[in-house]
Every structure is written in structure tokens, then in C-alpha cells.
Design an enzyme around this catalytic site. Sequence first.
Site, PDB file in Angstrom:
ATOM      1  N   ASN A 143       0.910  -1.326  -0.052  1.00 36.45           N
ATOM      2  CA  ASN A 143      -0.027  -0.153   0.045  1.00 36.45           C
ATOM      3  C   ASN A 143       0.867   1.273  -0.017  1.00 36.45           C
ATOM      4  OD1 ASN A 143      -1.869   2.096   0.382  1.00 36.45           O
ATOM      5  ND2 ASN A 143      -2.331   1.317   2.501  1.00 36.45           N
ATOM      6  N   LYS A 187       0.169   4.223  -0.259  1.00 32.48           N
ATOM      7  CA  LYS A 187      -0.484   5.425   0.356  1.00 32.48           C
ATOM      8  C   LYS A 187      -0.486   6.711  -0.824  1.00 32.48           C
ATOM      9  CE  LYS A 187      -0.172   3.229   4.626  1.00 32.48           C
ATOM     10  NZ  LYS A 187      -0.120   3.446   6.038  1.00 32.48           N
ATOM     11  N   HIS A 243      -9.705   0.676   4.920  1.00 27.71           N
ATOM     12  CA  HIS A 243      -8.369   0.964   5.707  1.00 27.71           C
ATOM     13  C   HIS A 243      -8.689   2.153   6.944  1.00 27.71           C
ATOM     14  CE1 HIS A 243      -4.107   2.482   6.128  1.00 27.71           C
ATOM     15  NE2 HIS A 243      -4.080   1.367   5.865  1.00 27.71           N
ATOM     16  N   GLU A 291      -6.901   4.506   7.510  1.00 29.71           N
ATOM     17  CA  GLU A 291      -6.715   5.957   7.343  1.00 29.71           C
ATOM     18  C   GLU A 291      -8.054   6.600   6.523  1.00 29.71           C
ATOM     19  OE1 GLU A 291      -2.924   5.636   5.619  1.00 29.71           O
ATOM     20  OE2 GLU A 291      -2.017   5.244   7.519  1.00 29.71           O
ATOM     21  N   GLU A 311      -5.593  -5.379  10.818  1.00 28.19           N
ATOM     22  CA  GLU A 311      -4.548  -4.372  11.030  1.00 28.19           C
ATOM     23  C   GLU A 311      -5.085  -3.558  12.080  1.00 28.19           C
ATOM     24  OE1 GLU A 311      -2.428  -2.951   7.156  1.00 28.19           O
ATOM     25  OE2 GLU A 311      -4.405  -1.657   7.524  1.00 28.19           O
ATOM     26  N   GLY A 330       1.418   2.400  10.509  1.00 31.78           N
ATOM     27  CA  GLY A 330       2.186   3.951  10.227  1.00 31.78           C
ATOM     28  C   GLY A 330       3.243   4.153  11.335  1.00 31.78           C
ATOM     29  N   SER A 355       2.966  -2.290  10.431  1.00 34.16           N
ATOM     30  CA  SER A 355       4.241  -2.202  10.598  1.00 34.16           C
ATOM     31  C   SER A 355       5.062  -3.320  10.271  1.00 34.16           C
ATOM     32  CB  SER A 355       4.720  -1.842  12.132  1.00 34.16           C
ATOM     33  OG  SER A 355       4.332  -0.535  12.529  1.00 34.16           O
TER      34      SER A 355
HETATM   35  P1  PGA Z   1       2.652   0.332   7.763  1.00 40.27           P
HETATM   36  O1  PGA Z   1       1.176   0.545   7.072  1.00 40.27           O
HETATM   37  O2  PGA Z   1       3.269  -0.905   7.401  1.00 40.27           O
HETATM   38  O3  PGA Z   1       3.224   1.613   7.317  1.00 40.27           O
HETATM   39  O4  PGA Z   1       2.467   0.274   9.136  1.00 40.27           O
HETATM   40  C1  PGA Z   1       0.332  -0.369   6.876  1.00 40.27           C
HETATM   41  C2  PGA Z   1      -0.900  -0.156   6.375  1.00 40.27           C
HETATM   42  O5  PGA Z   1      -1.425   1.083   6.581  1.00 40.27           O
HETATM   43  O6  PGA Z   1      -1.741  -0.805   5.629  1.00 40.27           O
END
Ligand code: PGA
Length: 253
Positions: free
Chosen positions: A9, A11, A96, A98, A166, A172, A213
Site C-alpha cells: 500500500n 498510500k 483502511h 486511514e 490491521e 504507520g 508495521s
Molecule cells: P505500515 O502501514 O506498514 O506503514 O504500518 C500498513 C498499512 O497502513 O496498511
Amino acid sequence: MVKKIIVGNWKMNPTSYKNAKDLLATLSKAGKEFKKTTVVICPPAPYLALLKKDFARSSVLLGAQDAHEEVSGAYTGSYSAPMLKDAGATYVIIGHSERRKAGDTDKSINAKIKLALKAGLQVILCVGETARDEHGDYLTVIAHQLKTALEGVSKNQLTKISIAYEPVWAIGTEATGVDTPENFHHNAIYIRKIIADLKGVSAARLPILYGGSVTTKNAESFLSQGHADGLLVGRESLNAKNFITIAAIASRY
Ligand code: PGA
């Protein structure tokens, strides 16, 4: 053997098409090495059609990061599932954290999923609690998210869905930790049970991915001890070398 699904992803990155193209070029070259894995990259929507054209023969599949709940209309700044499919997406991430933070609701997530399925996209539904409590109350959050998101989704359509578990606190740059593979495994069993009860089917083959992460250091433990069917990778998917390492690890499982 069922292939592991490794989703990157991106983003809102990278900031130029040139960089996006370079990144996918490196991944596509490595694609040969991880034939045993399904690799999906979800770039920002404006890059989708360009990448699809420039990498028409790549084994890396493309996905969108979100899709609107309506097909068309006065929704400035949005993209609908048929448009994203037309632009080259095979997959779409829905729900997601976010996007939930930016206004997605249980109702809109449900509508987005139904429309995405209708448009012929494979859905990666994200679920996960914002905070974990000692008493397991967070499990009711996950159950609620699954129940509302999958309302009206048929048994047949379930085959087009993967779940990405998640935990929001692990996602993030502001992550306060990473889940343990053991805990992920318990939660994946719980997710299968919820879906099996909801739909009256066996959810044994439903892919359940871990996200939050993921790095080259912890990927293996989620796939082995955690029995994850795949991984949803954020930051590390912008580093070609690390993402390739993660996919190569997955190709061994
Ligand atoms: P990250 O993001 O691996 O940077 O923690 C995962 C995600 O938002 O799907």
C-alpha cells in the site's frame, strides 16, 4: 498450495510518476523470483492507468486504495470502482483505518464493498481495533466491523474477498507497537468463526492477511507462527529491496 498475497500500500507516495515507475520496474524484474506469491501494488489512483500501460506484462497486479460507494455523480475528488477497474485495478482496499479516520462509516464501507464486487474487483477489507484492552472487548469491535461490512454480501461473493487484520495502533509512523504472530493467529481464527457464523459457510480458505508495521524482520514470523495468508505492507513497500525480500520470504510458505 495456495499462494500468499503480499500487498504493497503505497498510500500517497511517491510524489512523481517517474519514481512510481522506477519502483514498479524494480519489483516487476524481481517478479520472476517470487512466482509462488501473488504480489499486489496499490499506488495512488492517478498512477494506475499509467502503470497498467507501462507494465502490461508484469506479474505484479495493481490495486486501488479506496473506491467510492456510488458509480458516478457529483462527488468531487472521488473515483468509483468501475473507473478504477477500467484504469487497471484488479484489487481494491476498502475500510483502511486511514479512510475510516477520514470519514468512512460502517454503512459506506458496506456500500463500497458491494459496488467494488459488482465492478469485478477483488476486495481487501481492512478491520482492526484502535486500542487493545485486557478483557478482549476489542474483539467485539472486529466482529462489528465484519458484520456491517459484509451485510448483503453473498456466499459466492466471499470468494472475492480477503480480510486484512490491521490493529490500528500498529499502523504507520505513529505505531505504538506491532502485534505478535500468536495473537494474530488467534484473531484470524476468530475472524473466520465470525464470518462462518454470519454466512453459514466454512471460512477456512478465506485469506486473512496481517498488516501494521510489517518489515523484513517480522514478516517471516507472521507467515510461520502466525499462519498469515499474506501481508499488507505500508512503509516497507516503498523500499523495493525490502519489499522484494518480504515477497521472497512469503514465496517459501
Ligand atoms: P505500515 O502501514 O506498514 O506503514 O504500518 C500498513 C498499512 O497502513 O496498511
